[in-house]
Design an enzyme around this catalytic site. Structure first.
Site, PDB file in Angstrom:
ATOM      1  N   PRO A 213      13.406   4.579  29.080  1.00  0.00           N
ATOM      2  CA  PRO A 213      13.545   5.071  27.810  1.00  0.00           C
ATOM      3  C   PRO A 213      12.389   5.884  27.023  1.00  0.00           C
TER       4      PRO A 213
ATOM      5  N   LYS B 204      -3.221   2.812  24.841  1.00  0.00           N
ATOM      6  CA  LYS B 204      -4.739   3.495  25.251  1.00  0.00           C
ATOM      7  C   LYS B 204      -5.223   4.372  24.193  1.00  0.00           C
TER       8      LYS B 204
ATOM      9  N   THR C   4      -4.743  -6.472  25.724  1.00  0.00           N
ATOM     10  CA  THR C   4      -6.075  -5.962  26.500  1.00  0.00           C
ATOM     11  C   THR C   4      -6.381  -4.718  25.954  1.00  0.00           C
TER      12      THR C   4
ATOM     13  N   ILE D 236      -7.623   2.026  40.596  1.00  0.00           N
ATOM     14  CA  ILE D 236      -8.754   3.062  40.523  1.00  0.00           C
ATOM     15  C   ILE D 236     -10.120   2.356  40.466  1.00  0.00           C
TER      16      ILE D 236
ATOM     17  N   TYR E 191       2.304   1.714  26.298  1.00  0.00           N
ATOM     18  CA  TYR E 191       1.224   1.955  27.034  1.00  0.00           C
ATOM     19  C   TYR E 191       0.392   2.901  26.387  1.00  0.00           C
ATOM     20  N   SER E 192       0.945   4.175  26.348  1.00  0.00           N
ATOM     21  CA  SER E 192       0.135   5.366  25.807  1.00  0.00           C
ATOM     22  C   SER E 192      -0.464   5.256  24.399  1.00  0.00           C
ATOM     23  N   ALA E 193       0.400   4.422  23.507  1.00  0.00           N
ATOM     24  CA  ALA E 193      -0.152   4.352  22.241  1.00  0.00           C
ATOM     25  C   ALA E 193      -1.535   3.277  22.286  1.00  0.00           C
TER      26      ALA E 193
ATOM     27  N   PHE F 297     -12.265   0.126  33.124  1.00  0.00           N
ATOM     28  CA  PHE F 297     -11.256   0.431  33.846  1.00  0.00           C
ATOM     29  C   PHE F 297     -10.202  -0.553  33.422  1.00  0.00           C
TER      30      PHE F 297
ATOM     31  N   THR G 230      -6.315   8.015  29.852  1.00  0.00           N
ATOM     32  CA  THR G 230      -5.166   8.964  30.397  1.00  0.00           C
ATOM     33  C   THR G 230      -4.829  10.273  29.655  1.00  0.00           C
ATOM     34  N   ASP G 231      -4.187  10.926  30.469  1.00  0.00           N
ATOM     35  CA  ASP G 231      -3.414  12.204  29.665  1.00  0.00           C
ATOM     36  C   ASP G 231      -2.300  11.923  28.782  1.00  0.00           C
ATOM     37  N   GLU G 232      -1.822  10.491  29.129  1.00  0.00           N
ATOM     38  CA  GLU G 232      -0.571  10.214  28.267  1.00  0.00           C
ATOM     39  C   GLU G 232      -0.583  10.123  26.607  1.00  0.00           C
TER      40      GLU G 232
ATOM     41  N   ARG H 144       4.781  15.717  37.040  1.00  0.00           N
ATOM     42  CA  ARG H 144       3.404  14.638  36.655  1.00  0.00           C
ATOM     43  C   ARG H 144       2.506  15.830  37.457  1.00  0.00           C
TER      44      ARG H 144
ATOM     45  N   HIS I  26      11.291   8.673  28.125  1.00  0.00           N
ATOM     46  CA  HIS I  26      10.433   9.157  29.391  1.00  0.00           C
ATOM     47  C   HIS I  26       9.665  10.521  28.809  1.00  0.00           C
TER      48      HIS I  26
HETATM   49  P1  NAD Z   1      -4.184  -1.226  37.413  1.00  0.00           P
HETATM   50  O1  NAD Z   1      -3.156  -1.999  36.714  1.00  0.00           O
HETATM   51  O2  NAD Z   1      -4.248  -0.906  39.047  1.00  0.00           O
HETATM   52  O3  NAD Z   1      -5.775  -2.248  37.282  1.00  0.00           O
HETATM   53  C1  NAD Z   1      -6.057  -2.652  36.208  1.00  0.00           C
HETATM   54  C2  NAD Z   1      -7.094  -3.752  36.455  1.00  0.00           C
HETATM   55  O4  NAD Z   1      -7.608  -4.252  35.184  1.00  0.00           O
HETATM   56  C3  NAD Z   1      -6.585  -4.942  37.270  1.00  0.00           C
HETATM   57  O5  NAD Z   1      -7.614  -5.324  38.348  1.00  0.00           O
HETATM   58  C4  NAD Z   1      -6.286  -6.135  36.307  1.00  0.00           C
HETATM   59  O6  NAD Z   1      -6.514  -7.121  36.780  1.00  0.00           O
HETATM   60  C5  NAD Z   1      -7.527  -5.654  35.483  1.00  0.00           C
HETATM   61  N1  NAD Z   1      -7.258  -6.260  33.890  1.00  0.00           N
HETATM   62  C6  NAD Z   1      -6.153  -5.932  33.317  1.00  0.00           C
HETATM   63  N2  NAD Z   1      -6.415  -6.804  32.084  1.00  0.00           N
HETATM   64  C7  NAD Z   1      -7.731  -7.181  32.044  1.00  0.00           C
HETATM   65  C8  NAD Z   1      -8.475  -7.811  31.221  1.00  0.00           C
HETATM   66  N3  NAD Z   1      -7.872  -8.234  29.936  1.00  0.00           N
HETATM   67  N4  NAD Z   1      -9.818  -8.004  31.340  1.00  0.00           N
HETATM   68  C9  NAD Z   1     -10.472  -7.751  32.747  1.00  0.00           C
HETATM   69  N5  NAD Z   1      -9.564  -7.049  33.556  1.00  0.00           N
HETATM   70  C10 NAD Z   1      -8.122  -7.077  33.423  1.00  0.00           C
HETATM   71  O7  NAD Z   1      -4.710   0.172  36.723  1.00  0.00           O
HETATM   72  P2  NAD Z   1      -5.417   1.556  37.303  1.00  0.00           P
HETATM   73  O8  NAD Z   1      -4.097   2.286  37.658  1.00  0.00           O
HETATM   74  O9  NAD Z   1      -6.325   1.214  38.125  1.00  0.00           O
HETATM   75  O10 NAD Z   1      -5.927   2.041  35.972  1.00  0.00           O
HETATM   76  C11 NAD Z   1      -7.234   1.877  35.732  1.00  0.00           C
HETATM   77  C12 NAD Z   1      -7.584   2.435  34.288  1.00  0.00           C
HETATM   78  O11 NAD Z   1      -7.581   4.043  34.473  1.00  0.00           O
HETATM   79  C13 NAD Z   1      -6.517   2.032  33.126  1.00  0.00           C
HETATM   80  O12 NAD Z   1      -7.467   2.024  32.026  1.00  0.00           O
HETATM   81  C14 NAD Z   1      -5.501   3.208  33.065  1.00  0.00           C
HETATM   82  O13 NAD Z   1      -5.142   3.213  31.818  1.00  0.00           O
HETATM   83  C15 NAD Z   1      -6.458   4.473  33.535  1.00  0.00           C
HETATM   84  N6  NAD Z   1      -5.761   5.593  34.198  1.00  0.00           N
HETATM   85  C16 NAD Z   1      -4.809   5.292  35.062  1.00  0.00           C
HETATM   86  C17 NAD Z   1      -4.182   6.474  35.812  1.00  0.00           C
HETATM   87  C18 NAD Z   1      -3.254   6.135  37.004  1.00  0.00           C
HETATM   88  O14 NAD Z   1      -2.448   6.999  37.245  1.00  0.00           O
HETATM   89  N7  NAD Z   1      -3.130   4.960  37.566  1.00  0.00           N
HETATM   90  C19 NAD Z   1      -4.403   7.600  35.225  1.00  0.00           C
HETATM   91  C20 NAD Z   1      -5.266   7.706  34.167  1.00  0.00           C
HETATM   92  C21 NAD Z   1      -6.081   6.507  33.582  1.00  0.00           C
HETATM   93  O1  DAU Z   2      -0.455  10.165  33.680  1.00  0.00           O
HETATM   94  C1  DAU Z   2      -1.382   9.152  33.735  1.00  0.00           C
HETATM   95  C2  DAU Z   2      -0.608   7.839  34.064  1.00  0.00           C
HETATM   96  O2  DAU Z   2       0.228   7.765  35.097  1.00  0.00           O
HETATM   97  C3  DAU Z   2      -1.586   6.773  33.931  1.00  0.00           C
HETATM   98  O3  DAU Z   2      -2.295   6.666  32.552  1.00  0.00           O
HETATM   99  C4  DAU Z   2      -0.329   5.477  34.121  1.00  0.00           C
HETATM  100  O4  DAU Z   2      -1.367   4.226  34.205  1.00  0.00           O
HETATM  101  C5  DAU Z   2       0.089   5.380  35.286  1.00  0.00           C
HETATM  102  O5  DAU Z   2       0.804   4.327  35.583  1.00  0.00           O
HETATM  103  C6  DAU Z   2       0.760   6.595  35.497  1.00  0.00           C
HETATM  104  O6  DAU Z   2       2.081   6.660  34.534  1.00  0.00           O
HETATM  105  P1  DAU Z   2       3.376   7.451  34.964  1.00  0.00           P
HETATM  106  O7  DAU Z   2       4.513   6.750  34.069  1.00  0.00           O
HETATM  107  O8  DAU Z   2       3.466   8.794  34.912  1.00  0.00           O
HETATM  108  O9  DAU Z   2       3.569   6.733  36.564  1.00  0.00           O
HETATM  109  P2  DAU Z   2       4.825   5.999  37.483  1.00  0.00           P
HETATM  110  O10 DAU Z   2       4.333   5.974  38.697  1.00  0.00           O
HETATM  111  O11 DAU Z   2       5.264   4.894  36.683  1.00  0.00           O
HETATM  112  O12 DAU Z   2       5.956   6.981  37.368  1.00  0.00           O
HETATM  113  C7  DAU Z   2       5.548   8.285  37.626  1.00  0.00           C
HETATM  114  C8  DAU Z   2       6.718   9.397  37.406  1.00  0.00           C
HETATM  115  O13 DAU Z   2       7.908   8.921  38.392  1.00  0.00           O
HETATM  116  C9  DAU Z   2       7.186   9.200  35.923  1.00  0.00           C
HETATM  117  O14 DAU Z   2       7.987  10.237  35.605  1.00  0.00           O
HETATM  118  C10 DAU Z   2       8.673   8.171  36.160  1.00  0.00           C
HETATM  119  C11 DAU Z   2       9.208   8.316  37.581  1.00  0.00           C
HETATM  120  N1  DAU Z   2       9.782   7.106  38.111  1.00  0.00           N
HETATM  121  C12 DAU Z   2       8.686   5.940  38.392  1.00  0.00           C
HETATM  122  C13 DAU Z   2       9.226   5.034  38.972  1.00  0.00           C
HETATM  123  C14 DAU Z   2       8.372   3.735  39.392  1.00  0.00           C
HETATM  124  C15 DAU Z   2      10.973   7.356  39.092  1.00  0.00           C
HETATM  125  O15 DAU Z   2      11.522   8.198  39.074  1.00  0.00           O
HETATM  126  N2  DAU Z   2      11.396   6.026  39.553  1.00  0.00           N
HETATM  127  C16 DAU Z   2      10.407   4.849  39.725  1.00  0.00           C
HETATM  128  O16 DAU Z   2      11.007   3.882  40.367  1.00  0.00           O
END
Ligand code: NAD
Ligand code: DAU
Length: 355
Positions: free
Chosen positions: A292, A163, A99, A12, A159-161, A80, A133-135, A223, A294
């Site tokens: 686990p 955040k 982190t 992101i 993770y969500s705890a 981020f 995050t919404d989690e 989701r 989920h």
């Molecule tokens: P990502 O895992 O793709 O990227 C995380 C980035 O942070 C990476 O570039 C990593 O190198 C960097 N990073 C990790 N630890 C660090 C540290 N200690 N110092 C500096 N940089 C560090 O994550 P993302 O999916 O891009 O998510 C970005 C943010 O948005 C996160 O805070 C996540 O909780 C939040 N978020 C993600 C989603 C989603 O669906 N991916 C949804 C809602 C919120």
């Molecule tokens: O809701 C926002 C969150 O969404 C962000 O805060 C997180 O950073 C991001 O990783 C994401 O979390 P999820 O656990 O929802 O995303 P993931 O892509 O890991 O999984 C999406 C759904 O799919 C979830 O219900 C688990 C399921 N899944 C995931 C994987 C990787 C599968 O069924 N099979 C898989 O192999």
């Protein structure tokens, strides 16, 4: 003018930096630790662009962050940086605490030190925006209303705890010290540059590689999907016009069961990249052991952001998922870069544990 973005080499954050520099002539200081999820390949088109200053470092390094703030004097910091993958947090929660909690604390302290020393106008205008995050709200059952900003925090995974803890620190730094903070809580993102440990890119790449498409449990977990560039536009809107101290839910009203998402990807691939032997991608689906703890369902009520700040997403799930698949098909260089040894090792460990 300058902003400091942390985690801007991730999924992101990377999309955000690219979008920002496409739209504004404003310097971006990009602080990223380059964990397995950070990828400078995502920022390739910015090489030679003097408005992008990449700094390899940790948000937990207070001295480094203090120096960067003093040197570049940003008008805003957008955080981020995080460990973001739920499954990894189950296998190894330590990095998530380090982190997402300790790192966020150190970042807040460095930013507070900078902010208190700013002259009046700059101090007034400064913002710290925390991307969350919404989690943090926990899980919904089928008939529950989507999460609003008033829902109680009930995080269920490490993770969500972690955040949730960072959101609370951000809130406290505003309440106690007056730091001008904003927090966004977004639903599941998808789109270009998404690391293929997450459901959507994993399924696209596994399908193309002829591998199985792992579905946890019964695949009926829901989701709420948002195209990543819509999340970026929401963050820009909140940064520009959000009310200090407030939180804003971000989502696109796109609730889908996981199995439906996977079927949609398979049928788009059948159309765009039909298999030579005439078989269908959905035949690669394999049900595997559930995650686990989920969470069953997430759904975001984004009406506060829509009503108060006039934000609307541009993509529906149907348009966004097609764009995403087309992007992965067209960007094999980026894909090859991320499918490194370290990535394969992780995938092996994850699915061996579940088998
Ligand atoms: P990502 O895992 O793709 O990227 C995380 C980035 O942070 C990476 O570039 C990593 O190198 C960097 N990073 C990790 N630890 C660090 C540290 N200690 N110092 C500096 N940089 C560090 O994550 P993302 O999916 O891009 O998510 C970005 C943010 O948005 C996160 O805070 C996540 O909780 C939040 N978020 C993600 C989603 C989603 O669906 N991916 C949804 C809602 C919120
Ligand atoms: O809701 C926002 C969150 O969404 C962000 O805060 C997180 O950073 C991001 O990783 C994401 O979390 P999820 O656990 O929802 O995303 P993931 O892509 O890991 O999984 C999406 C759904 O799919 C979830 O219900 C688990 C399921 N899944 C995931 C994987 C990787 C599968 O069924 N099979 C898989 O192999």
């Amino acid at each position: 003018m300058t902003i400091l973005v942390s985690g801007g080499a991730g999924f992101i954050g990377g999309n955000f930096v690219l979008d920002w520099l496409d739209q504004f002539d404003e310097t971006v200081i990009n602080l990223d630790k380059l964990t397995y999820a950070g990828n400078l390949g995502t920022l390739k088109e910015l090489s030679g662009d003097h408005r992008h200053v990449f700094v390899h470092g940790d948000i937990g390094d207070r001295e480094l962050v203090t120096d960067l703030l003093a040197t570049y004097r940003p008008r805003a910091v957008i955080n981020f940086a995080a460990e973001s993958h739920v499954d990894r947090s189950i296998h190894g929660p330590g990095e998530f605490i380090q982190t997402n909690v300790v790192g966020a604390f150190n970042l807040l302290e460095a930013v507070r030190g900078y902010w208190v020393g700013l002259p009046g106008d700059e101090k007034q205008a400064f913002r710290f925006l925390h991307v969350s995050t919404d989690e943090v709200y926990g899980t919904l059952s089928k008939d529950d209303a989507p999460f609003t900003e008033l829902n109680r925090y009930e995080p269920n995974s490490p993770y969500s705890a972690s955040k949730a803890a960072s959101d609370h620190l951000v809130r406290a730094w505003h309440h106690t010290y007056g730091l001008p903070v904003l927090t966004t809580n977004c639903s599941n993102n998808y789109g270009p540059y998404h690391f293929p440990e997450k459901l959507i890119p994993l399924v696209i790449l596994n399908a193309l590689a002829g591998k199985s498409l792992p579905i946890y449990g019964d695949g009926q977990q829901v989701r709420d999907w948002l195209y990543v560039r819509d999340h970026c536009s929401a963050i820009r809107r909140v940064l520009q016009s959000g009310k200090v101290g407030e939180t804003y839910n971000v989502g696109g009203w796109n609730e889908k069961p996981n199995l439906d998402v996977v079927h949609t990807i398979c049928s788009i691939l059948d159309e765009l990249r039909p298999k030579a032997d005439g078989s269908r991608y959905k035949e690669q689906i394999a049900f595997v052991k559930d995650r686990p703890g989920h969470d069953r369902r997430y759904a975001i009520d984004a009406r506060k952001l829509e009503r108060e700040l006039g934000w609307k997403p541009e993509e529906t799930f149907e348009t966004g998922i097609r764009k995403t698949i087309e992007w992965y098909l067209a960007n094999q260089d980026w894909v090859g870069n991320v499918t490194s040894g370290a990535y394969r090792e992780w995938v092996g460990k994850q699915y061996e544990v579940q088998a």
